[in-house]
Design an enzyme around this catalytic site. Sequence first.
Site, PDB file in Angstrom:
ATOM      1  N   ASP A  19       0.430  -1.805  -0.030  1.00 14.99           N
ATOM      2  CA  ASP A  19      -0.104   0.230   0.083  1.00 14.99           C
ATOM      3  C   ASP A  19       1.152   0.819   0.040  1.00 14.99           C
ATOM      4  OD1 ASP A  19      -2.461   1.450   0.125  1.00 14.99           O
ATOM      5  OD2 ASP A  19      -3.059   1.025   1.889  1.00 14.99           O
ATOM      6  N   HIS A  36       2.747   3.568  -8.887  1.00 14.91           N
ATOM      7  CA  HIS A  36       2.271   2.258  -9.454  1.00 14.91           C
ATOM      8  C   HIS A  36       4.022   1.734  -9.840  1.00 14.91           C
ATOM      9  CE1 HIS A  36      -0.996   2.223  -7.772  1.00 14.91           C
ATOM     10  NE2 HIS A  36      -1.427   2.830  -8.712  1.00 14.91           N
ATOM     11  N   LEU A 130      11.799 -20.669  -4.877  1.00 14.50           N
ATOM     12  CA  LEU A 130      10.892 -19.817  -4.438  1.00 14.50           C
ATOM     13  C   LEU A 130       9.023 -19.749  -5.060  1.00 14.50           C
ATOM     14  CD1 LEU A 130      10.079 -16.950  -2.124  1.00 14.50           C
ATOM     15  CD2 LEU A 130       9.989 -15.633  -4.137  1.00 14.50           C
TER      16      LEU A 130
HETATM   17  C1  FPP Z   1      -1.583   0.442  -3.366  1.00 14.68           C
HETATM   18  O1  FPP Z   1      -1.771   1.891  -3.634  1.00 14.68           O
HETATM   19  C2  FPP Z   1      -1.130  -0.568  -4.744  1.00 14.68           C
HETATM   20  C3  FPP Z   1      -2.031  -0.671  -5.612  1.00 14.68           C
HETATM   21  C4  FPP Z   1      -3.630  -1.173  -5.979  1.00 14.68           C
HETATM   22  C5  FPP Z   1      -1.319  -1.157  -6.273  1.00 14.68           C
HETATM   23  C6  FPP Z   1       0.007  -3.180  -6.647  1.00 14.68           C
HETATM   24  C7  FPP Z   1       0.994  -2.990  -7.879  1.00 14.68           C
HETATM   25  C8  FPP Z   1       1.942  -2.910  -8.746  1.00 14.68           C
HETATM   26  C9  FPP Z   1       3.135  -2.140  -8.049  1.00 14.68           C
HETATM   27  C10 FPP Z   1       1.707  -3.228  -9.981  1.00 14.68           C
HETATM   28  C11 FPP Z   1       2.740  -4.477 -10.065  1.00 14.68           C
HETATM   29  C12 FPP Z   1       2.455  -5.862  -9.689  1.00 14.68           C
HETATM   30  C13 FPP Z   1       2.986  -6.729 -10.005  1.00 14.68           C
HETATM   31  C14 FPP Z   1       2.686  -8.111  -9.499  1.00 14.68           C
HETATM   32  C15 FPP Z   1       3.548  -6.935 -10.501  1.00 14.68           C
HETATM   33  P1  FPP Z   1      -2.161   2.695  -3.803  1.00 14.68           P
HETATM   34  O2  FPP Z   1      -2.631   2.894  -5.672  1.00 14.68           O
HETATM   35  O3  FPP Z   1      -3.757   1.908  -2.576  1.00 14.68           O
HETATM   36  O4  FPP Z   1      -1.278   4.222  -3.307  1.00 14.68           O
HETATM   37  P2  FPP Z   1      -2.463   4.972  -2.293  1.00 14.68           P
HETATM   38  O5  FPP Z   1      -2.985   4.603  -0.822  1.00 14.68           O
HETATM   39  O6  FPP Z   1      -1.536   5.574  -1.564  1.00 14.68           O
HETATM   40  O7  FPP Z   1      -3.074   5.372  -2.819  1.00 14.68           O
END
Ligand code: FPP
Length: 240
Positions: A19, A36, A130
């Site tokens: 997060d 991201h 893994l």
């Molecule tokens: C949460 O931050 C993150 C996500 C919902 C996406 C996580 C996904 C990736 C990093 C993409 C790549 C994945 C792989 C497996 C290669 P948020 O956007 O909710 O952050 P915020 O709470 O600060 O808005």
Amino acid sequence: MLEGIDMERLPVHIAIIMDGNGRWAQKKGLPRVRGHKAGMEAIRKTVKCCSDLGIKILTVYAFSTENWKRPQDEVNYLMNLLVEYMRKEVSSLHKNKVKIKLLGEIDILPHQTRREIEEAVKLTKNNKGLQFNIALNYGGRAEILKACKSLIQDIQNGNLDMNSVDEAVFSNYLYTGSDPDPDLIIRTSGEQRISNFLLWQGAYSELLFIDRLWPDFDENALYRAIKEYQSRNRRFGALK
Ligand code: FPP
């Protein structure tokens, strides 16, 4: 630092709610999607580090069943980022014996994302290093419901005796199958919620909430998390 980690008592299965990507970008005055992109780099480091340490399973929450509610542009970006990640990383993951597994409903993902993931899963399916679980279009309640439906179907078809259904049998109907439950669930960014992640499997997991935003997660943050885990006293409802 690795120092202070008991290599004999590593968590077998680490799960992470990644997060804070959006806030990381916002703090830097960048568009959310740049968070991201940086988050993908943190995934790369974490997978490498878990693999080097000899952790058996790493599960990351990449996209929840609720994330479709985000703006279409951001959803598209995340779906493309997964394609990019697979294309860039799969050969080195394969070389390092990483086995990629998907937890979630793949059917409604965009064609390209689906294809790329299916190929990566197929290529790495016999690897013994893994196990890297990617929870994608995943929701804990949806997973439990789906498991109940297939279990009932098996009972109705006469393939399963209701009296033989215990927790282990039920677990096998979940995406995680017979994988061991997560020992440690980490959530970054200071939020203290489970957000529909591994609801069944996390019944006895140690929970660790850290303030760092996901793109800033690195080897040292992982080592610290493992040390914190090793300092806890797991009782599984019994007395020590
Ligand atoms: C949460 O931050 C993150 C996500 C919902 C996406 C996580 C996904 C990736 C990093 C993409 C790549 C994945 C792989 C497996 C290669 P948020 O956007 O909710 O952050 P915020 O709470 O600060 O808005």
